[in-house]
Design a protein around this motif. Sequence first.
Motif, short mmCIF file in Angstrom:
data_model
loop_
_atom_site.label_atom_id
_atom_site.label_comp_id
_atom_site.label_asym_id
_atom_site.label_seq_id
_atom_site.Cartn_x
_atom_site.Cartn_y
_atom_site.Cartn_z
N ASP A 106 40.89 26.32 57.22
CA ASP A 106 40.10 27.50 57.60
C ASP A 106 40.72 28.23 58.78
OD1 ASP A 106 38.31 26.98 55.58
OD2 ASP A 106 36.82 26.03 56.88
N ALA A 134 44.74 22.80 51.48
CA ALA A 134 43.57 22.66 50.61
C ALA A 134 43.93 21.92 49.32
CB ALA A 134 43.00 24.04 50.28
N ARG A 142 39.40 26.52 48.32
CA ARG A 142 40.22 26.95 49.45
C ARG A 142 41.67 27.22 49.01
NH1 ARG A 142 36.48 23.67 52.46
NH2 ARG A 142 35.87 24.69 54.44
#
Length: 367
Positions: A106, A134, A142
């Motif tokens: 993230d 991810a 993701r």
Amino acid sequence: MVACARAKVDAGLGLEAAPIFLRAAEKAPITQRAELRVRACEQYFAVGETAKGEGVLKDLLKGQASATPAAARRWRSRSRTRSARCSAGRARHLRVGGLESAALSDALWAAAKGLFIHSPVRSAYFAARSAAIARAIGDEARHVRGMVIVRAVWSVAGESAVLTRLRAIIDDYLGRRDDPYIVGLSVLFDGISAVSRGRWADAMRDLEFGITHLRQRCSNIAWECNFGAVMLMSLLESRGELRAIALRSAVMSEQAQQTGDSMVEFVAAYYSALVLLAADAPSDARDVIARAVRLGNVAAGSAAGLRASMIEALCAQYAGEIAVAWAEVERVSATLGAGGPRSPRTSAPTSSVSTDRSHWPWPNGQV
């Protein structure tokens, strides 16, 4: 503190929210610190404070030498190959050290989003790294999220075989999952890719759909919708469609006042100022942009600050105040040359003009 920071994000005051997230992270349980620091990183990148965003990112990625901004610059010449390997599923398993893998993905994603407008190559690099992490932990959503940006950048000059592969990854995922965020994000970046190829009608359609779909189906997508709106307005500006700009600016301004989003209100003010300038009203244009700068706490040297300075310089030229216009150019150049944004209207030390276009907020480095 977190509630306060979130309220400021909802009000479009990401620059004020970021340090609050950081202070909250210092007092939070250890399991929540990474997430809060990622939020701060995202807000800095979202408002164009790239240097501050990179500072938080470097702190997050201590020990992750392969994912730092410095590594991104060193490996820029190889970023296309790395992106291709990620898209083909051949990325090596990544060490994530002490930082939880999803939070690391993230953080890199926040950098990818924040850098996209004014440094697309670095944006694609961070998106590819986020996607690779991810994929290594089996988080398909993701992974596909990162591939959307990689494909958008690659579409400008990439090989058709790689583009086909990237498109297949996204379509295969959407064929199996009902993920409204990836749907909206994918179509939004399809519109951006269409802009780079001069397909204006396709770009308008995709940008409109992406923004509307994300607003109706998703939450916490302020950056995506605001970014889409800016790209749509930029497209109209490129085509010289002043009537459409005037109408959309009025709607954006009304929406911003209802939601308290000062950043959206700044964007509306910027385009309203362009229309006012075209209508032979430079003083009104100056007043509109000055109010938006005060309301949004816009820092000189940030993406929004550069746009405000652009309006100031244009208005001065239009009014025949050439010395004032040139002083504004020199002030901004000194700020950028000194290494980063400053508070609005503060003096900056004399410095050589910065020619690094990676920090400019306009496509292709055009001011």
